[in-house]
Each structure stands twice: as structure tokens, then as C-alpha cells.
Enzyme design. Structure first.
Site, short mmCIF file in Angstrom:
data_model
loop_
_atom_site.label_atom_id
_atom_site.label_comp_id
_atom_site.label_asym_id
_atom_site.label_seq_id
_atom_site.Cartn_x
_atom_site.Cartn_y
_atom_site.Cartn_z
CG ASN A 8 -13.19 -0.82 -7.91
OD1 ASN A 8 -14.52 -0.89 -8.26
ND2 ASN A 8 -13.22 -0.53 -6.68
CE LYS A 10 -12.50 3.36 -6.66
NZ LYS A 10 -12.20 4.04 -5.64
CG HIS A 90 -13.34 -1.01 -2.14
ND1 HIS A 90 -13.40 0.35 -1.79
CD2 HIS A 90 -12.35 -1.00 -3.27
CE1 HIS A 90 -12.39 1.18 -2.57
NE2 HIS A 90 -11.89 0.19 -3.31
CD GLU A 92 -14.21 4.05 -2.99
OE1 GLU A 92 -14.92 3.56 -3.50
OE2 GLU A 92 -13.22 4.77 -3.15
CD GLU A 154 -7.86 -1.07 -3.01
OE1 GLU A 154 -7.57 -0.87 -4.04
OE2 GLU A 154 -8.94 -1.12 -2.68
N GLY A 160 -7.32 7.02 -4.35
CA GLY A 160 -7.70 8.39 -4.96
C GLY A 160 -7.27 9.49 -4.86
CB SER A 196 -2.77 6.70 -5.85
OG SER A 196 -3.74 7.38 -5.25
N GLY A 216 -8.25 1.75 -9.98
CA GLY A 216 -9.50 2.40 -9.75
C GLY A 216 -9.59 3.69 -10.65
N GLY A 217 -9.28 4.67 -10.34
CA GLY A 217 -9.28 5.94 -11.03
C GLY A 217 -8.63 5.73 -12.71
C1 PEP Z 1 -9.64 1.53 -5.55
O1 PEP Z 1 -10.48 2.11 -4.71
O2 PEP Z 1 -9.82 0.30 -5.42
C2 PEP Z 1 -8.37 2.13 -5.93
C3 PEP Z 1 -7.53 1.31 -6.42
O3 PEP Z 1 -8.81 3.42 -6.12
P1 PEP Z 1 -7.53 4.35 -7.09
O4 PEP Z 1 -6.73 3.35 -7.83
O5 PEP Z 1 -8.60 5.32 -7.72
O6 PEP Z 1 -6.97 4.76 -5.76
#
Ligand code: PEP
Length: 236
Positions: A8, A10, A90, A92, A154, A160, A196, A216-217
Site C-alpha cells: 500500500n 498510500k 483502511h 486512514e 490492521e 506507521g 509496521s 505500508g511504509g
Molecule cells: C497500512 O497503512 O496499511 C500499513 C500497513 O502501514 P505501515 O506498514 O506503514 O504500518
């Protein structure tokens, strides 16, 4: 079940980054793990022309077919670019007002048009399994149990933050999501873990028995993402 890794991205990256993504990932030969890349809408054309390995997903979808819905993107438009997966619910997006009802409508429209929703559910520090159960039940209220769906657990507090739950904590929730789904007649639904995940945490996240990871990140660091993909591919 083959492990699935979803990136993802983002609202990150640019033309140069996404050219590099397709170039580097196309060289990757995985034997077992599968991956789905979810870029921002505007970069879909980069993938349509250049993606040879992996599949294409997106980060949201309109609950409507077409019409006066400023700023929204329809299933038909997405399919023209080869999009098969769509992240729905999600945290967010939920936090900016997306309701369980709207999520259920998006899930219905995706399933009704041969797309696979990746439905995100997760709790904050003050809520627990009951909230997740309710998010799961509401998300699938308009589809039947022959629909192809994926869930992603999640925890909001892990997104994050560089903080991940223990394998046992993830397992408890993943098992609970599966149980909730089975009671409603939805069998063998893959449940991913996200929050994370990076090169140092992916193994313990996988040890929970989940069916894959939502990243994500760490997907923004191509070398790290490739390390995760290879590691998952060789995960026993
Ligand atoms: C996400 O927001 O879907 C996610 C998994 O973010 P991160 O890996 O950055 O925590």
C-alpha cells in the site's frame, strides 16, 4: 495457501519511483509468494504498460457505477487499467468519515464486478475483538458467500508506529476473523496482517499463521520490500 504480500503505497512516490518499482520487481522470480501493488490512481498507467510480475490493486473505489461523484473513481475505470484488487476500509479512510455502511457498498460493487476487495479491519487501544467482529460482519452484509474476498487485520495503533503486536496477539485476532466468517458461511477467506511490517518484523508477523502481509511504509524502500518478498517466498 500461497502467501500474499500487498504493497500500500498510500499518497507517496512519483513517476521516477514507480518506474523503478516495475523495473526492479519485474526481475524478481518468486516460486511461491504472490504480490499485489496498490499505487495512487494517477500512476496506474505506469503499471498497466509495464507490470510483468505481480498484480495490480488500488487503494479505494467508488460505491457508485458512474455519474456525479466528483473526485471518485469507478470499478469500470479501474478495470481498464488492469486493477483486480481494491483496498477497502483502511483506517486512514475510515478516520475521514467512511462508515461501515459505505464500506459494505464498496465491497458489494467490487465483488459484483469481478474485483477482489482487501477489507481492512482493526481496533484502536480502547476497543477490542467485538469491534473487529462487527466490522467484519457489516463489511460483508451485501455479498454472498461465493464472493472472493480478502481481509486484512490492521491494528490502528500499529500502523506507521514501528510497534507490532506479538505473533500470539495477531493469531488471536486472525483466528477470530476467520471464525466470524465461517459462522456466516464464508470459508477459506485469506486474512493478512498489516501494521509496521518491515524487514525486521515480517517473520514474527507471519508466525501468527496469517495468510500474508499488508505493507505500508516499508514498501517505499524498494530494496527492503524485495527483501521481504524473497523472505516470505522462502518462509517455511
Ligand atoms: C497500512 O497503512 O496499511 C500499513 C500497513 O502501514 P505501515 O506498514 O506503514 O504500518
Amino acid at each position: 495457501m500461497r502467501k500474499l504480500i500487498v504493497a500500500n503505497y498510500k499518497m507517496n512516490g512519483d513517476e521516477k519511483f514507480y518506474s523503478l518499482v516495475t523495473k526492479k520487481l519485474n526481475k524478481l522470480a518468486l516460486k511461491d509468494a504472490r504480490f499485489v501493488l496498490c499505487p495512487p490512481f494517477v500512476y496506474l498507467s505506469k503499471f498497466k504498460k509495464h507490470i510483468k510480475s505481480g498484480e495490480l490493486g488500488i487503494q479505494n473505489i467508488s460505491a457508485f457505477d458512474f455519474g456525479a461523484h466528483t473526485g471518485e473513481i469507478s470499478h469500470q475505470m479501474l478495470k481498464e487499467f488492469g486493477v483486480r484488487y481494491v483496498i477497502i476500509g483502511h483506517s486512514e479512510v475510515r478516520s475521514s468519515g467512511e462508515t461501515d455502511e459505505l464500506i459494505a457498498k464498496k465491497v458489494k460493487i467490487a465483488c459484483g464486478h469481478d474485483m477482489i476487495p482487501i477489507i481492512c479491519v482493526g481496533e484502536d487501544k480502547n476497543s477490542g475483538l467485538e469491534l473487529i467482529k462487527s466490522q467484519v460482519e457489516k463489511a460483508i452484509q451485501y455479498i454472498d458467500n461465493s464472493s472472493k474476498i480478502i481481509f486484512a487485520y490492521e491494528p490502528i495503533w500499529a500502523i506507521g508506529t514501528k510497534v507490532t503486536p506479538t505473533s500470539e496477539e495477531i493469531k488471536t485476532v486472525v483466528d477470530n476473523i476467520k471464525l466470524t466468517l465461517e459462522k456466516l458461511g464464508f470459508k477459506d477467506v485469506p486474512v493478512l496482517y498489516g501494521g509496521s511490517v518491515n524487514k525486521d518484523t515480517y517473520k514474527h508477523c507471519l508466525n501468527s499463521g496469517c495468510d500474508g502481509l499488508l505493507v505500508g511504509g516499508a514498501s517505499l524502500n524498494l530494496d527492503e520490500f524485495i527483501e521481504i518478498l524473497k523472505g516470505v517466498d522462502n518462509y517455511e
